[in-house]
Motif scaffolding. Structure first.
Motif, PDB file in Angstrom:
ATOM      1  N   ASP A 294       0.883  -1.175   0.000  1.00  0.00           N
ATOM      2  CA  ASP A 294       0.000   0.000   0.000  1.00  0.00           C
ATOM      3  C   ASP A 294       0.924   1.229   0.000  1.00  0.00           C
ATOM      4  O   ASP A 294       1.886   1.259   0.744  1.00  0.00           O
ATOM      5  N   GLY A 295       0.667   2.164  -0.838  1.00  0.00           N
ATOM      6  CA  GLY A 295       1.535   3.351  -0.868  1.00  0.00           C
ATOM      7  C   GLY A 295       2.533   3.333  -2.017  1.00  0.00           C
ATOM      8  O   GLY A 295       3.145   4.340  -2.336  1.00  0.00           O
ATOM      9  N   PRO A 298       1.019   5.344  -5.460  1.00  0.00           N
ATOM     10  CA  PRO A 298       1.197   6.808  -5.478  1.00  0.00           C
ATOM     11  C   PRO A 298       2.657   7.208  -5.651  1.00  0.00           C
ATOM     12  O   PRO A 298       2.952   8.190  -6.320  1.00  0.00           O
ATOM     13  N   ASN A 304      -4.078   6.175  -5.359  1.00  0.00           N
ATOM     14  CA  ASN A 304      -3.786   5.622  -4.037  1.00  0.00           C
ATOM     15  C   ASN A 304      -4.548   4.313  -3.821  1.00  0.00           C
ATOM     16  O   ASN A 304      -5.552   4.270  -3.131  1.00  0.00           O
TER      17      ASN A 304
END
Ligand code: HAM
Length: 432
Positions: A294-295, A298, A304
């Motif tokens: 996750d992350g 971006p 996102n």
């Protein structure tokens, strides 16, 4: 000069390899299972180029990682572009995902891929400079159930291949806050021991201390025995995610151990990280690994969205299968191998050969018969079912000799029924 593969590389051959893991048929078998399992789990294939702008890996895998720092195959093309042979798949898949704006077409995405990766590592058994990975990336779902699905997919893949003695280790590297808090505690713990750390870990201490947990150095390992655990520093949300994943694994009765030292060598991970290990491999016992990132999207300029995936080293899987003597299904050769004795027979048999192939029946032929005996041994070597021999005298009588290569039985049959006989045999023995 006799040319050889460059260091750390190997060939995959259709025959003639002493190691069965380097036989094409073995790879086909594994690839078939990879396609099947991916399909069962609803993952779709994605293929990306084997080189990318080097910058992509620098951002994604991380400038302090060994993969980027020491192991990338870098080159500049004629237009002075800095390119790199891909060291791993995730960065490329996410690049393609963003470039083609796939996030606008659906909310949830499940990809799988098979292909070569390149790392300039010191070669040893199970470690190559070009290795292949079967990998998956699931994008868009943050629920720990997604983590469990990805782990179960890899587990099923190993299971369907017939692998034994493999173990699963899981950990959480938490979210950014968890990692920052842990990093402070961990460096505080290490600071008094700094002088005793290996040269590599001293560098890591400054740049990326978490990676010291990965160190194989025995002195570092001894120092780490009293180190704090990252699991004690998880934020409420990270702890919740991890405990839900553990509950899913328990419900699946999937055996695992929690190894709080697993941080993995790539920078993009958050929350779940995991590795499968094989007891029968030597030092390079990591069969496959992955985690949540996750992350990461971006960071590469994408939306996102959360993601999780794994990469499984194909060489190591096949080597383990060879060690464990896991049977690989026999790959049959052509139904017939034609052996013409003379020019007229050759013309006639070539017609039959093409006719059979147009019907979808695997057939082959010797175009240069010297001795029947050596043609017959070739027919056996390619695993043909029947060798069909046609000479001038038989041609006159409109007959052809059939030799069953499994029983060595030999008999003559009418030439005019040849195609029908072979077609019936093929139909009865192969579902078409
Ligand atoms: P990785 O752990 O760097 O992860 O590599 C995945 C697997 O590739 C390893 O577990 C190992 O089996 C195999 N492997 C790595 N290097 C070599 C080598 N030099 N020779 C033979 N086999 C090797 C990744 O690459 C991540 N992209 C996995 C991932 C996907 N994480 C999330 N999504």
């Amino acid at each position: 000069m006799q040319y050889k593969t460059a260091k750390g590389l190997y060939d995959i051959l259709p025959y003639g390899s002493k190691e069965s893991w380097k036989l094409t048929s073995t790879w086909h078998y594994l690839e078939k299972i990879a396609y099947e399992v991916s399909n069962i789990f609803g993952y779709e294939e994605i293929r990306t180029p084997i080189f990318e702008h080097a910058e992509l890996f620098l951002r994604g895998v991380g400038p302090t990682s060994d993969i980027v720092n020491k192991e990338m195959y870098l080159f500049t093309d004629k237009a002075e572009r800095q390119l790199a042979l891909r060291p791993e798949g995730t960065s490329s898949i996410l690049r393609a995902f963003i470039e083609h704006r796939l996030f606008e077409t659906r909310k949830k995405h499940k990809f799988y891929y098979l292909g070569p990766m390149f790392r300039y590592e010191r070669p040893q058994s199970g470690r190559y400079r070009q290795h292949y990975q079967f990998g998956v990336e699931a994008i868009g779902q943050k629920d720990p159930c997604q983590d469990a699905e990805v782990i179960e997919l890899l587990n099923q893949f190993y299971h369907k291949l017939g692998l034994k003695n493999i173990s699963l280790e899981v950990n959480s590297v938490g979210d950014l806050t968890s990692r920052e808090n842990f990093k402070t505690a961990f460096t505080e713990f290490l600071r008094p021991h700094f002088d005793g750390l290996s040269k590599e870990s001293k560098v890591r201490f400054e740049k990326n201390p978490l990676r010291i947990l990965d160190s194989k150095d025995p002195h570092d390992q001894a120092l780490l025995s009293g180190a704090p655990s990252i699991l004690s520093y998880l934020s409420k949300e990270a702890e919740d995610h991890f405990s839900k994943l553990i509950a899913y694994l328990n419900e699946l009765s999937l055996p695992y151990t929690i190894n709080e030292r697993i941080v993995r060598g790539l920078d993009y991970y958050s929350h779940t990280v995991f590795e499968f290990k094989a007891a029968d491999l030597g030092a390079q016992n990591a069969l496959g690994g992955g985690g949540r990132y996750d992350g990461f999207l971006p960071l590469l300029g994408g939306p996102n969205l959360p993601g999780i995936g794994f990469g499984a080293g194909i060489e190591r899987i096949l080597m383990t299968m060879e060690k464990q003597k896991v049977p690989i299904p026999f790959q049959s050769g052509p139904l017939v191998y034609f052996i013409p004795l003379g020019e007229t027979a050759q013309k006639k048999l070539f017609q039959y050969l093409c006719q059979l192939r147009r019907l979808g029946i695997p057939a082959d032929m010797d175009f240069q018969v010297k001795k029947v005996h050596s043609s017959l041994s070739h027919a056996s070597a390619i695993n043909a079912r029947f060798a069909l021999i046609l000479g001038d005298r038989e041609l006159e009588k409109k007959l052809i000799t059939w030799k069953d290569l499994t029983t060595s039985e030999e008999r003559q049959k009418p030439l005019e029924h040849l195609i029908d006989d072979l077609r019936n045999h093929w139909k009865n023995n192969n579902a078409i």
